[in-house]
Motif scaffolding. Sequence first.
Motif, short mmCIF file in Angstrom:
data_model
loop_
_atom_site.label_atom_id
_atom_site.label_comp_id
_atom_site.label_asym_id
_atom_site.label_seq_id
_atom_site.Cartn_x
_atom_site.Cartn_y
_atom_site.Cartn_z
N VAL A 28 5.80 2.59 12.51
CA VAL A 28 6.62 3.57 12.95
C VAL A 28 7.34 4.24 11.81
CG1 VAL A 28 8.53 4.05 14.40
CG2 VAL A 28 6.55 2.81 15.21
N ALA A 29 8.10 3.28 11.05
CA ALA A 29 8.94 3.64 10.05
C ALA A 29 8.15 4.56 8.76
CB ALA A 29 9.70 2.42 9.37
N GLN A 30 6.84 4.12 8.70
CA GLN A 30 6.06 4.90 7.50
C GLN A 30 5.25 6.04 8.24
OE1 GLN A 30 3.84 1.51 5.90
NE2 GLN A 30 5.65 0.95 4.96
N GLY A 31 5.79 6.53 9.31
CA GLY A 31 5.35 7.73 9.77
C GLY A 31 3.85 7.66 10.49
N GLY A 32 3.52 6.34 10.63
CA GLY A 32 2.05 6.02 11.46
C GLY A 32 2.45 6.30 12.98
N ALA A 33 3.39 6.32 13.70
CA ALA A 33 3.42 6.86 14.91
C ALA A 33 4.32 8.11 15.60
CB ALA A 33 3.81 5.50 15.94
N SER A 34 4.03 8.59 16.47
CA SER A 34 4.93 9.53 16.98
C SER A 34 5.44 9.11 18.44
CB SER A 34 4.36 10.88 16.91
OG SER A 34 3.21 11.02 17.99
N MET A 89 -4.58 -7.52 -5.51
CA MET A 89 -4.09 -6.98 -4.30
C MET A 89 -2.68 -6.37 -4.78
SD MET A 89 -5.99 -6.25 -1.70
CE MET A 89 -7.11 -6.80 -0.50
N ALA A 90 -1.85 -7.47 -5.32
CA ALA A 90 -0.30 -6.68 -5.66
C ALA A 90 -0.27 -5.59 -6.64
CB ALA A 90 0.34 -7.94 -6.36
N GLU A 91 -1.55 -5.57 -7.43
CA GLU A 91 -1.45 -4.50 -8.66
C GLU A 91 -1.50 -3.07 -7.67
OE1 GLU A 91 -3.46 -3.81 -12.74
OE2 GLU A 91 -4.75 -4.86 -11.34
N ARG A 92 -2.54 -3.18 -6.74
CA ARG A 92 -2.89 -2.04 -5.82
C ARG A 92 -1.51 -1.81 -4.86
NH1 ARG A 92 -6.66 -3.65 -8.29
NH2 ARG A 92 -8.46 -2.61 -8.73
N ASP A 93 -0.95 -2.85 -4.55
CA ASP A 93 0.43 -2.51 -3.66
C ASP A 93 1.43 -1.87 -4.72
OD1 ASP A 93 1.94 -3.06 -0.98
OD2 ASP A 93 3.04 -4.45 -2.79
N LEU A 111 3.41 5.88 -0.86
CA LEU A 111 2.42 5.59 0.04
C LEU A 111 2.93 4.37 0.89
CD1 LEU A 111 -0.74 6.47 -1.74
CD2 LEU A 111 0.27 7.63 -0.20
N PRO A 112 2.46 4.51 2.40
CA PRO A 112 2.81 3.12 2.98
C PRO A 112 2.15 1.84 2.58
CG PRO A 112 1.51 4.78 4.31
CD PRO A 112 1.81 5.41 2.95
N ARG A 113 2.89 0.91 2.46
CA ARG A 113 2.42 -0.44 2.00
C ARG A 113 2.03 -1.24 3.23
NH1 ARG A 113 7.08 -2.05 -1.51
NH2 ARG A 113 5.81 -4.10 -2.10
N ALA A 114 1.12 -2.19 2.91
CA ALA A 114 0.58 -3.21 3.80
C ALA A 114 1.85 -4.32 3.88
CB ALA A 114 -0.53 -3.82 3.39
N GLN A 115 1.89 -5.01 5.17
CA GLN A 115 2.57 -6.14 5.30
C GLN A 115 1.62 -7.23 5.23
OE1 GLN A 115 4.95 -6.00 8.96
NE2 GLN A 115 6.61 -5.33 7.97
N TRP A 116 2.06 -8.52 4.50
CA TRP A 116 1.00 -9.67 4.39
C TRP A 116 1.90 -10.70 4.95
CZ3 TRP A 116 -3.50 -9.44 1.73
CH2 TRP A 116 -3.87 -8.40 1.32
N LEU A 163 -4.67 5.19 5.98
CA LEU A 163 -4.10 6.34 5.17
C LEU A 163 -4.85 7.54 5.37
CD1 LEU A 163 -4.24 4.69 1.55
CD2 LEU A 163 -2.47 5.20 3.03
N THR A 164 -4.28 8.53 5.26
CA THR A 164 -5.17 9.79 5.48
C THR A 164 -5.91 10.21 4.34
OG1 THR A 164 -3.43 11.28 4.43
CG2 THR A 164 -3.02 10.83 6.67
N ASP A 165 -6.79 11.19 4.23
CA ASP A 165 -7.79 11.34 3.38
C ASP A 165 -7.01 11.83 2.13
OD1 ASP A 165 -10.03 10.86 4.92
OD2 ASP A 165 -10.41 12.94 5.24
N ALA A 166 -6.05 12.73 2.16
CA ALA A 166 -5.26 13.42 1.32
C ALA A 166 -4.38 11.72 0.48
CB ALA A 166 -4.10 13.98 1.70
N GLN A 167 -3.87 10.90 1.33
CA GLN A 167 -3.39 9.83 0.78
C GLN A 167 -4.23 8.96 -0.14
OE1 GLN A 167 -1.59 8.25 4.65
NE2 GLN A 167 0.49 8.82 3.71
N GLN A 168 -5.52 8.86 0.41
CA GLN A 168 -6.56 8.03 -0.05
C GLN A 168 -6.71 8.77 -1.57
OE1 GLN A 168 -7.80 4.82 1.03
NE2 GLN A 168 -8.26 4.83 -1.32
N LYS A 169 -6.84 10.00 -1.54
CA LYS A 169 -7.37 10.69 -2.64
C LYS A 169 -6.15 10.37 -3.68
CE LYS A 169 -8.63 15.26 -4.83
NZ LYS A 169 -8.48 14.67 -6.06
N LYS A 170 -5.12 10.62 -3.40
CA LYS A 170 -3.72 10.52 -4.20
C LYS A 170 -3.64 9.05 -4.91
CE LYS A 170 1.16 10.47 -3.92
NZ LYS A 170 2.55 10.82 -3.18
#
Length: 143
Positions: A21-27, A53-57, A65-70, A88-95
């Motif tokens: 919710v905080a990262q905009g995933g839900a309305s 994984m930490a490098e990508r995080d 971008l929204p990050r995973a919870q581990w 992720l949206t297509d735009a976020q994935q491309k970014k």
Amino acid sequence: MYRLISKCLFIGLALAAPMVVAQGGASTKEPGRAVISLYRVAPGKHVAFLKWMAERDALDQQLGLPRAQWYAHFQGDSWDYLAIAPDLTDAQQKKEDDAAKAKGLAVGLKASLEFREFIASHTDTVSIGPLTASDLAARASNP
């Protein structure tokens, strides 16, 4: 064992709901989407997997971008790590991919093959939520 896995996933989803919710995933009308991943890491590859994984995080954090919870396995079933991340949206994935390329990180098939060097097995599940049991019952009653 199935009950333990279900409980672990339920607890993980419950803890992740505020993040989605905080990262905009839900309305308020439509639930967000999250990717739930269970990883079983190959023997002797845990540290390398976590660093990969930490490098990508860190890249996601830099890009806003929204990050995973581990979650790390503590006791019970055979998985090692559970990650819950907004889809992720297509735009976020491309970014993310463009920034990874600029940093010299692998993307696409090359990244997929690198990832598999660390993994004995994994699953990814796309889910919707957060929802209450009442929300789900209402959706099931009114298709």
